[in-house]
Design an enzyme around this catalytic site. Structure first.
Site, PDB file in Angstrom:
ATOM      1  N   TYR A  55      -6.332  14.489  -7.048  1.00 56.09           N
ATOM      2  CA  TYR A  55      -5.350  13.917  -6.129  1.00 56.09           C
ATOM      3  C   TYR A  55      -4.641  15.075  -5.360  1.00 56.09           C
ATOM      4  CZ  TYR A  55      -1.477  10.749  -4.890  1.00 56.09           C
ATOM      5  OH  TYR A  55      -0.773  10.088  -4.224  1.00 56.09           O
ATOM      6  N   ASN A 121       2.777  -0.289  -3.778  1.00 58.90           N
ATOM      7  CA  ASN A 121       1.632  -1.039  -2.768  1.00 58.90           C
ATOM      8  C   ASN A 121       2.388  -2.052  -1.943  1.00 58.90           C
ATOM      9  OD1 ASN A 121      -1.066  -0.012  -3.658  1.00 58.90           O
ATOM     10  ND2 ASN A 121      -0.752  -1.033  -5.662  1.00 58.90           N
ATOM     11  N   SER A 149      -7.218  -6.177  -3.265  1.00 62.50           N
ATOM     12  CA  SER A 149      -6.098  -5.109  -3.805  1.00 62.50           C
ATOM     13  C   SER A 149      -4.777  -5.598  -3.641  1.00 62.50           C
ATOM     14  CB  SER A 149      -6.360  -3.738  -3.135  1.00 62.50           C
ATOM     15  OG  SER A 149      -5.829  -3.787  -1.629  1.00 62.50           O
ATOM     16  N   ARG A 171     -16.781  -8.740   0.330  1.00 64.62           N
ATOM     17  CA  ARG A 171     -18.226  -8.754  -0.236  1.00 64.62           C
ATOM     18  C   ARG A 171     -18.441 -10.067  -0.584  1.00 64.62           C
ATOM     19  NH1 ARG A 171     -17.554  -4.436  -5.105  1.00 64.62           N
ATOM     20  NH2 ARG A 171     -15.525  -5.286  -4.920  1.00 64.62           N
ATOM     21  N   PHE A 251      -1.448   8.115   6.183  1.00 64.14           N
ATOM     22  CA  PHE A 251      -0.270   7.644   5.817  1.00 64.14           C
ATOM     23  C   PHE A 251       0.125   7.881   3.844  1.00 64.14           C
ATOM     24  CE2 PHE A 251       3.023   4.695   4.032  1.00 64.14           C
ATOM     25  CZ  PHE A 251       4.057   4.846   5.034  1.00 64.14           C
TER      26      PHE A 251
END
Length: 317
Positions: A55, A121, A149, A171, A251
């Protein structure tokens, strides 16, 4: 001295070797701090990246890890008891002692599994739309990859609430029925995307998928990279960069939280909570594990096609 069960990282690399559940003393909250009884925590790809040491910002070891979770304030002089909060870091622990300034208030009436996922998220999607609002007007298109997601689901819910539309690279069209338009990333060219006239795209993957998003943007468009799930370098086509004057920005929500005014963060969390209450935003959960099953939980979180986030139940022991 009372103790807490917590997940502590001792070495970067293999989770089986470096991650341990330990009994640790619970500090008394000093001036300006609070003691939080944690309830749920989320396992994000970023948490897995921290464990493996890849990370962008790593803690000094040993460290209690876990970026997102929710609990209730039970003691301290800075926030009222019973307030639901998200500590900014160190969330994989039954009890967390933290400065009140490093707590985000989370609405207490939301379902617990939704509240636990609200501040990463969905917040990233909200903040990007806010930062680049000058590119958007009612009816505008926003492009995204990884549309199944949690971040892309949050983006779509926010866009629909604001009269915006979302097109995604998929996909399989069945994986993202929430999109206004789905394009097969392996077969479609950028032309159908360019015909939409979108000026904002969110890249969660990197690699060739990011290049297709870049080619699909209108002139003076902005490609905002918020993730690198494909673990591939960012591929950018020369044409849009030169002739379309494409702008490419990164971001990171953690930095945004550090600079955003408190009232703006409150407004964001309030709007996201309203979407959850109205049923317009629902973030799926793949499984909930007790803290002692952390290694099984981490293995589950690393699987593709989970269908939702893996959560930790911090009240189970």
């Amino acid at each position: 001295m009372p103790t807490t069960r917590a997940v502590r990282l001792h070495a970067f690399g293999d989770a089986a070797q470096g991650v341990r559940v330990e009994d640790l003393p619970i500090p008394e909250p000093g001036r300006g701090a609070v003691l939080v009884r944690m309830q749920r925590a989320v396992i994000h790809p970023a948490d897995l990246n921290v464990i493996e040491g890849s990370y962008g910002r790593l803690p000094a070891l040993p460290a209690i890890i876990g970026n997102e979770g929710v609990g209730e304030v039970v003691a301290g002089d800075a926030l009222p008891a019973g307030l639901r909060v998200r500590p900014l870091g160190g969330c994989w622990s039954e009890w967390v002692c933290v400065e009140a300034a490093r707590c985000l208030p989370i609405p207490g009436d939301l379902p617990l599994e939704q509240a636990a996922q609200l501040s990463v998220n969905p917040a990233t999607a909200w903040a990007v739309l806010h930062e680049y609002r000058a590119l958007l007007e009612p009816g505008s298109w926003v492009l995204v990859n990884a549309p199944a997601s949690a971040l892309a689901r949050s983006l779509t819910a926010l866009c629909h609430a604001r009269g915006l539309r979302v097109a995604g690279l998929v996909r399989d069209p069945a994986e993202a029925p929430h999109l206004d338009r789905a394009l097969l990333s392996e077969r479609d060219s950028a032309r159908p995307l360019r015909e939409l006239g979108a000026r904002l795209a969110l890249n969660l993957l990197g690699g060739d998928s990011a290049a297709l998003l870049a080619r699909g943007l209108a002139e003076d468009g902005v490609l905002v990279t918020v993730g690198a799930l494909a673990r591939a370098p960012l591929a950018l086509p020369n044409g849009p960069l030169i002739f379309g004057e494409l702008r490419c920005h990164g971001f990171w929500l953690s930095r945004w939280y550090g600079r955003a005014p408190r009232d703006l963060v409150q407004r964001m969390l309030g709007e996201l909570a309203d979407l959850v209450r109205a049923g317009q935003l629902r973030l799926p959960v793949a499984a909930v594990y007790p803290l002692d099953a952390i290694h099984a939980a981490l293995a589950h979180a690393a699987r593709r096609g989970r269908g939702g986030k893996v959560l930790l139940d911090l009240t189970a022991s």
